[in-house]
Design a protein around this motif. Structure first.
Motif, PDB file in Angstrom:
ATOM      1  N   SER A  85       0.839  -1.199   0.000  1.00 28.72           N
ATOM      2  CA  SER A  85       0.000   0.000   0.000  1.00 28.72           C
ATOM      3  C   SER A  85       0.873   1.246   0.000  1.00 28.72           C
ATOM      4  O   SER A  85       0.736   2.122   0.843  1.00 28.72           O
ATOM      5  N   ALA A  86       1.785   1.312  -0.968  1.00 22.99           N
ATOM      6  CA  ALA A  86       2.812   2.349  -0.966  1.00 22.99           C
ATOM      7  C   ALA A  86       2.229   3.757  -0.964  1.00 22.99           C
ATOM      8  O   ALA A  86       2.669   4.617  -0.190  1.00 22.99           O
ATOM      9  N   ARG A  87       1.264   4.034  -1.808  1.00 29.85           N
ATOM     10  CA  ARG A  87       0.700   5.384  -1.898  1.00 29.85           C
ATOM     11  C   ARG A  87      -0.007   5.766  -0.600  1.00 29.85           C
ATOM     12  O   ARG A  87       0.199   6.868  -0.071  1.00 29.85           O
ATOM     13  N   VAL A  88      -0.819   4.875  -0.105  1.00 28.81           N
ATOM     14  CA  VAL A  88      -1.549   5.151   1.133  1.00 28.81           C
ATOM     15  C   VAL A  88      -0.581   5.389   2.288  1.00 28.81           C
ATOM     16  O   VAL A  88      -0.718   6.355   3.055  1.00 28.81           O
ATOM     17  N   ASP A  89       0.395   4.514   2.416  1.00 30.78           N
ATOM     18  CA  ASP A  89       1.350   4.648   3.517  1.00 30.78           C
ATOM     19  C   ASP A  89       2.150   5.939   3.417  1.00 30.78           C
ATOM     20  O   ASP A  89       2.409   6.609   4.423  1.00 30.78           O
TER      21      ASP A  89
ATOM     22  N   LEU B 219       3.284  11.294   5.503  1.00 31.95           N
ATOM     23  CA  LEU B 219       3.360  12.735   5.260  1.00 31.95           C
ATOM     24  C   LEU B 219       2.402  13.474   6.196  1.00 31.95           C
ATOM     25  O   LEU B 219       2.775  14.496   6.796  1.00 31.95           O
ATOM     26  N   ALA B 220       1.195  12.953   6.324  1.00 32.06           N
ATOM     27  CA  ALA B 220       0.222  13.571   7.235  1.00 32.06           C
ATOM     28  C   ALA B 220       0.740  13.576   8.669  1.00 32.06           C
ATOM     29  O   ALA B 220       0.552  14.547   9.411  1.00 32.06           O
ATOM     30  N   HIS B 221       1.404  12.502   9.044  1.00 30.47           N
ATOM     31  CA  HIS B 221       1.929  12.385  10.407  1.00 30.47           C
ATOM     32  C   HIS B 221       2.978  13.458  10.686  1.00 30.47           C
ATOM     33  O   HIS B 221       2.936  14.115  11.735  1.00 30.47           O
ATOM     34  N   VAL B 222       3.903  13.661   9.770  1.00 35.15           N
ATOM     35  CA  VAL B 222       4.964  14.654  10.023  1.00 35.15           C
ATOM     36  C   VAL B 222       4.419  16.077   9.934  1.00 35.15           C
ATOM     37  O   VAL B 222       4.949  16.994  10.578  1.00 35.15           O
ATOM     38  N   LEU B 223       3.347  16.272   9.168  1.00 40.74           N
ATOM     39  CA  LEU B 223       2.759  17.613   9.051  1.00 40.74           C
ATOM     40  C   LEU B 223       1.753  17.908  10.145  1.00 40.74           C
ATOM     41  O   LEU B 223       1.358  19.062  10.337  1.00 40.74           O
ATOM     42  N   GLY B 224       1.301  16.844  10.855  1.00 39.29           N
ATOM     43  CA  GLY B 224       0.257  17.044  11.857  1.00 39.29           C
ATOM     44  C   GLY B 224      -1.091  17.344  11.237  1.00 39.29           C
ATOM     45  O   GLY B 224      -1.915  18.068  11.808  1.00 39.29           O
ATOM     46  N   GLU B 225      -1.335  16.796  10.060  1.00 34.14           N
ATOM     47  CA  GLU B 225      -2.576  17.022   9.327  1.00 34.14           C
ATOM     48  C   GLU B 225      -3.281  15.685   9.075  1.00 34.14           C
ATOM     49  O   GLU B 225      -2.699  14.616   9.285  1.00 34.14           O
TER      50      GLU B 225
ATOM     51  N   THR C  94      11.455  18.923   8.362  1.00 38.72           N
ATOM     52  CA  THR C  94      10.268  18.118   8.041  1.00 38.72           C
ATOM     53  C   THR C  94      10.589  17.104   6.947  1.00 38.72           C
ATOM     54  O   THR C  94      10.184  15.941   7.016  1.00 38.72           O
ATOM     55  N   ALA C  95      11.321  17.540   5.934  1.00 36.04           N
ATOM     56  CA  ALA C  95      11.685  16.634   4.847  1.00 36.04           C
ATOM     57  C   ALA C  95      12.530  15.477   5.345  1.00 36.04           C
ATOM     58  O   ALA C  95      12.316  14.313   4.967  1.00 36.04           O
ATOM     59  N   GLU C  96      13.488  15.772   6.220  1.00 34.74           N
ATOM     60  CA  GLU C  96      14.358  14.727   6.741  1.00 34.74           C
ATOM     61  C   GLU C  96      13.579  13.763   7.631  1.00 34.74           C
ATOM     62  O   GLU C  96      13.826  12.551   7.618  1.00 34.74           O
ATOM     63  N   ARG C  97      12.630  14.292   8.399  1.00 34.61           N
ATOM     64  CA  ARG C  97      11.821  13.416   9.259  1.00 34.61           C
ATOM     65  C   ARG C  97      10.993  12.456   8.418  1.00 34.61           C
ATOM     66  O   ARG C  97      10.884  11.271   8.732  1.00 34.61           O
ATOM     67  N   LEU C  98      10.405  12.959   7.338  1.00 32.84           N
ATOM     68  CA  LEU C  98       9.631  12.087   6.457  1.00 32.84           C
ATOM     69  C   LEU C  98      10.521  11.030   5.826  1.00 32.84           C
ATOM     70  O   LEU C  98      10.165   9.845   5.796  1.00 32.84           O
ATOM     71  N   ARG C  99      11.675  11.433   5.327  1.00 33.26           N
ATOM     72  CA  ARG C  99      12.573  10.465   4.699  1.00 33.26           C
ATOM     73  C   ARG C  99      12.980   9.367   5.680  1.00 33.26           C
ATOM     74  O   ARG C  99      13.088   8.195   5.320  1.00 33.26           O
ATOM     75  N   SER C 100      13.211   9.750   6.926  1.00 34.86           N
ATOM     76  CA  SER C 100      13.607   8.774   7.943  1.00 34.86           C
ATOM     77  C   SER C 100      12.484   7.775   8.197  1.00 34.86           C
ATOM     78  O   SER C 100      12.724   6.557   8.302  1.00 34.86           O
TER      79      SER C 100
ATOM     80  N   ARG D  83      10.034  -2.452   6.454  1.00 36.89           N
ATOM     81  CA  ARG D  83       8.819  -3.158   6.858  1.00 36.89           C
ATOM     82  C   ARG D  83       8.500  -3.017   8.339  1.00 36.89           C
ATOM     83  O   ARG D  83       7.804  -3.871   8.918  1.00 36.89           O
ATOM     84  N   VAL D  84       8.975  -1.941   8.947  1.00 34.65           N
ATOM     85  CA  VAL D  84       8.473  -1.591  10.274  1.00 34.65           C
ATOM     86  C   VAL D  84       7.001  -1.215  10.104  1.00 34.65           C
ATOM     87  O   VAL D  84       6.664  -0.448   9.196  1.00 34.65           O
ATOM     88  N   PRO D  85       6.105  -1.756  10.912  1.00 34.99           N
ATOM     89  CA  PRO D  85       4.678  -1.472  10.719  1.00 34.99           C
ATOM     90  C   PRO D  85       4.370   0.024  10.731  1.00 34.99           C
ATOM     91  O   PRO D  85       4.930   0.781  11.517  1.00 34.99           O
ATOM     92  N   LEU D  86       3.482   0.413   9.861  1.00 37.97           N
ATOM     93  CA  LEU D  86       3.061   1.812   9.785  1.00 37.97           C
ATOM     94  C   LEU D  86       2.556   2.298  11.141  1.00 37.97           C
ATOM     95  O   LEU D  86       2.835   3.427  11.556  1.00 37.97           O
ATOM     96  N   GLN D  87       1.818   1.443  11.851  1.00 35.57           N
ATOM     97  CA  GLN D  87       1.248   1.832  13.136  1.00 35.57           C
ATOM     98  C   GLN D  87       2.317   2.117  14.177  1.00 35.57           C
ATOM     99  O   GLN D  87       2.128   2.942  15.068  1.00 35.57           O
ATOM    100  N   HIS D  88       3.447   1.418  14.096  1.00 34.84           N
ATOM    101  CA  HIS D  88       4.542   1.680  15.021  1.00 34.84           C
ATOM    102  C   HIS D  88       5.196   3.024  14.726  1.00 34.84           C
ATOM    103  O   HIS D  88       5.716   3.680  15.630  1.00 34.84           O
ATOM    104  N   LEU D  89       5.164   3.444  13.477  1.00 40.87           N
ATOM    105  CA  LEU D  89       5.796   4.707  13.094  1.00 40.87           C
ATOM    106  C   LEU D  89       4.924   5.901  13.458  1.00 40.87           C
ATOM    107  O   LEU D  89       5.443   6.955  13.829  1.00 40.87           O
ATOM    108  N   THR D  90       3.618   5.741  13.345  1.00 41.12           N
ATOM    109  CA  THR D  90       2.715   6.849  13.685  1.00 41.12           C
ATOM    110  C   THR D  90       2.245   6.785  15.131  1.00 41.12           C
ATOM    111  O   THR D  90       1.777   7.779  15.680  1.00 41.12           O
ATOM    112  N   GLY D  91       2.356   5.577  15.741  1.00 41.46           N
ATOM    113  CA  GLY D  91       1.888   5.398  17.109  1.00 41.46           C
ATOM    114  C   GLY D  91       0.392   5.241  17.216  1.00 41.46           C
ATOM    115  O   GLY D  91      -0.153   5.236  18.327  1.00 41.46           O
TER     116      GLY D  91
END
Length: 309
Positions: free
Chosen positions: A30-34, A39-45, A64-70, A78-86
């Motif tokens: 789900s590359a596009r969705v993820d 992006l929404a997570h780092v922007l707070g949107e 912000t760009a570096e945080r997203l890239r990280s 393959r770290v779960p998306l939920q672990h990255l956003t909390g």
């Protein structure tokens, strides 16, 4: 007059496009969705707002760009998306989630729905519900949030999972108990109207194909024990038999391949009747329910004792 753009700023559209390519190359389905969620997570949107900002030509500062890239790098590993956003969505809730807790799946939402549908038919002003092996607290939290008349309890053995469950359950008034789901204190016997459970049920040889599950979900929440993975599910059945009052109802999630075995065993069990198999949204047999038959009704001990953790 247009605002001056710093040469160090980066286009959100370019960042998003690059994130999608990197995730797709890493095999994330789900590359596009993820990418949009990160992006929404780092922007707070919200996800939709973040995508709109990218299309509108909004730019990001270097931090912000570096945080997203990280974050994209971690998701590509393959770290779960939920672990990255909390956060993990579950029905109308956003659950706090992280390492040590099983990430709730969409099929479990149907188990919650079946329990909520049943609670509408329970002729008790304050039905008592218990979630065995609550993990992040998803089932218990959803039931408490959507059926506020219920008194909801949850049981979890793992210290790490219980820490996440506590955060998710406290806002909904759910009582969390740190203990093994196989242990039923005498004062709990025949004291509940509904038992729900999404126990570990994967057989030992059936290693999950998804890296996110295989490498990051705790084994305690995955493997059910025994050659068929049903050791813990059978323990749930035995505990439910002890916990439920006469006419009480249980529902348990399981693998599709286990449905016939579980239904047949419950149909032969004199403690249960009205056995029913439930399908998920894709039509797979993913849960089984039954009604407790032969427990003598007795006053609930919860009217007289404090059920602390």
């Amino acid at each position: 007059m247009t605002a001056e753009v710093s040469p160090t700023q980066v286009s959100l559209e370019d960042l998003l496009r690059d994130a999608v390519v990197r995730l797709r190359d890493a095999g994330v389905p789900s590359a596009r969705v993820d990418a949009e969620i990160l992006l929404a997570h780092v922007l707070g949107e919200s996800r939709g707002r973040a995508a709109a900002l990218a299309l509108a030509g909004r730019r990001a500062d270097p931090e912000t760009a570096e945080r997203l890239r990280s974050l994209v790098d971690e998701r590509a590993r393959r770290v779960p998306l939920q672990h990255l956003t909390g956060l993990a969505p579950f029905r109308g809730l956003e659950l706090r989630i992280g390492p040590g807790a099983f990430i709730p799946r969409p099929e479990t939402e149907q188990v919650a729905q079946a329990a909520l549908d049943h609670l509408q038919c329970v002729r008790v002003s304050r039905p008592r519900v218990i979630d065995l092996g609550t993990g992040s607290g998803a089932l218990a939290a959803a039931i408490a949030a959507e059926h506020p008349a219920a008194e909801v309890h949850a049981v979890e053995l793992s210290e790490q999972a219980a820490a996440w469950a506590r955060v998710n359950l406290e806002p909904h008034g759910v009582t969390l108990h740190r203990q093994d789901l196989r242990e039923v204190p005498a004062e709990w016997e025949a004291a509940f109207d509904v038992v729900v459970s999404n126990p570990p049920y994967i057989p030992p040889g059936m290693v999950p194909t998804e890296a996110e599950v295989r490498e990051h979900d705790p084994e305690l929440a995955l493997y059910g024990g025994g050659p068929d993975g049903l050791q813990v599910p059978w323990a749930v059945v035995d505990s439910a038999a002890a916990l439920l009052s006469a006419g009480g109802w249980m529902i348990m999630e399981h693998a599709e391949v286990q449905a016939a075995t579980i239904a047949a065993r419950l149909a032969e069990d004199p403690r249960f009747a009205q056995v029913r198999t439930h399908q998920d949204l894709t039509g797979r047999d993913r849960a089984t329910s039954a009604v407790r038959t032969d427990t003598a009704a007795r006053p609930s001990p919860f009217d007289a004792i404090d059920m602390g953790e």
